[in-house]
Write a protein that holds these residues in place. Sequence first.
Motif, short mmCIF file in Angstrom:
data_model
loop_
_atom_site.label_atom_id
_atom_site.label_comp_id
_atom_site.label_asym_id
_atom_site.label_seq_id
_atom_site.Cartn_x
_atom_site.Cartn_y
_atom_site.Cartn_z
N MET A 196 -15.12 -31.23 47.31
CA MET A 196 -16.03 -30.95 48.47
C MET A 196 -15.61 -29.49 49.05
O MET A 196 -14.48 -29.16 49.08
N ALA A 197 -16.42 -28.75 49.59
CA ALA A 197 -16.15 -27.43 50.12
C ALA A 197 -15.43 -27.70 51.57
O ALA A 197 -15.82 -28.52 52.02
N GLU A 198 -14.53 -26.58 51.60
CA GLU A 198 -13.59 -26.67 52.78
C GLU A 198 -13.77 -25.19 53.47
O GLU A 198 -13.94 -24.20 52.89
N THR A 199 -13.88 -25.31 54.79
CA THR A 199 -14.07 -24.02 55.52
C THR A 199 -12.89 -23.38 55.82
O THR A 199 -11.85 -24.29 56.50
N VAL A 200 -12.78 -22.31 55.64
CA VAL A 200 -11.27 -21.49 55.73
C VAL A 200 -11.78 -20.34 56.72
O VAL A 200 -12.47 -19.56 56.57
N VAL A 201 -10.94 -20.32 58.06
CA VAL A 201 -11.20 -19.08 58.70
C VAL A 201 -10.14 -18.33 58.51
O VAL A 201 -8.75 -18.46 58.31
N LEU A 202 -10.67 -16.83 58.38
CA LEU A 202 -9.82 -15.85 57.71
C LEU A 202 -9.18 -14.77 58.73
O LEU A 202 -7.88 -14.54 58.64
N CYS A 203 -9.94 -14.32 59.54
CA CYS A 203 -9.73 -13.21 60.40
C CYS A 203 -10.77 -13.01 61.26
O CYS A 203 -12.05 -13.72 61.29
N ALA A 204 -10.68 -12.11 62.32
CA ALA A 204 -11.44 -11.62 63.32
C ALA A 204 -12.55 -10.63 62.53
O ALA A 204 -12.21 -9.97 61.64
N ALA A 205 -13.91 -10.92 62.79
CA ALA A 205 -14.94 -10.01 61.97
C ALA A 205 -14.69 -8.74 62.10
O ALA A 205 -14.75 -7.81 61.31
N ASP A 206 -14.07 -8.26 63.33
CA ASP A 206 -13.89 -6.77 63.68
C ASP A 206 -12.80 -6.27 63.03
O ASP A 206 -12.57 -4.99 63.14
N GLN A 207 -12.09 -7.04 62.33
CA GLN A 207 -10.98 -6.57 61.30
C GLN A 207 -11.43 -6.21 60.15
O GLN A 207 -10.79 -5.61 59.11
N VAL A 208 -12.65 -6.41 59.60
CA VAL A 208 -13.38 -5.95 58.48
C VAL A 208 -14.24 -5.05 58.74
O VAL A 208 -15.35 -4.91 59.39
N VAL A 209 -13.81 -3.71 58.00
CA VAL A 209 -14.37 -2.41 58.48
C VAL A 209 -14.88 -1.76 57.34
O VAL A 209 -14.34 -2.02 56.23
N GLU A 210 -16.25 -1.12 57.47
CA GLU A 210 -16.61 -0.55 56.73
C GLU A 210 -16.05 0.58 55.82
O GLU A 210 -15.26 1.29 56.42
N GLY A 211 -15.99 0.52 54.68
CA GLY A 211 -15.17 1.45 53.82
C GLY A 211 -13.72 1.01 53.68
O GLY A 211 -12.93 1.79 52.72
N GLU A 212 -13.31 0.03 53.98
CA GLU A 212 -11.99 -0.60 53.90
C GLU A 212 -12.09 -1.88 53.00
O GLU A 212 -13.26 -2.44 53.08
N ILE A 213 -11.00 -2.43 52.72
CA ILE A 213 -11.03 -3.68 52.21
C ILE A 213 -9.84 -4.66 52.77
O ILE A 213 -8.66 -4.19 52.72
N LYS A 214 -9.97 -5.53 53.04
CA LYS A 214 -9.40 -6.76 54.08
C LYS A 214 -8.78 -7.66 53.02
O LYS A 214 -9.58 -8.20 52.57
N GLN A 215 -7.41 -7.81 52.95
CA GLN A 215 -7.02 -8.91 52.13
C GLN A 215 -6.79 -10.22 53.13
O GLN A 215 -6.21 -9.84 54.23
N ALA A 216 -7.04 -11.34 52.82
CA ALA A 216 -6.78 -12.57 53.59
C ALA A 216 -6.72 -13.53 52.83
O ALA A 216 -6.87 -13.76 51.58
N PRO A 217 -5.34 -14.65 53.25
CA PRO A 217 -4.81 -15.43 52.26
C PRO A 217 -5.77 -16.81 52.39
O PRO A 217 -6.19 -16.94 53.50
N LEU A 218 -5.73 -17.62 51.37
CA LEU A 218 -6.27 -18.66 51.11
C LEU A 218 -5.42 -19.74 51.14
O LEU A 218 -3.95 -19.51 50.76
N PRO A 219 -5.64 -21.17 51.48
CA PRO A 219 -4.52 -22.25 51.43
C PRO A 219 -3.96 -22.43 50.14
O PRO A 219 -2.99 -22.86 50.15
#
Length: 104
Positions: A1-24
């Motif tokens: 079953m799919a699990e929802t994971v909250v990663l970060c604030a949307a404004d931390q994801v910026v055009e032209g950059e790559i944002k890394q975020a951890p999964l459980p």
Amino acid sequence: MAETVVLCAADQVVEGEIKQAPLPDGTNVALYRIAGMIYATADMCTHGEASLAEEGIISGKIVECTFHFGTFDVTTGEPTGMPCEIPLKTYPVTVVDGQVQIEV
Ligand code: FES
């Protein structure tokens, strides 16, 4: 079953950059903002042990892995340049209350 994971604030994801975020599960995802939309893929290149957030360059919807210059379309995960042949896993993204969420 799919699990929802909250990663970060949307404004931390910026055009032209790559944002890394951890999964459980201990792996990471890479987040990209393209023309205002946020996309998520596995962070690890499918060709080798390279973090796309750390080693990649995003240009339009194409991420280049600087280890061997392979490329992927981050909106589909499809490889677009050799030596990458295996698609990147992608995740559906939603933004809820300004937070980036994915289904894993
Ligand atoms: Fe990414 Fe080889 S590790 S292209």
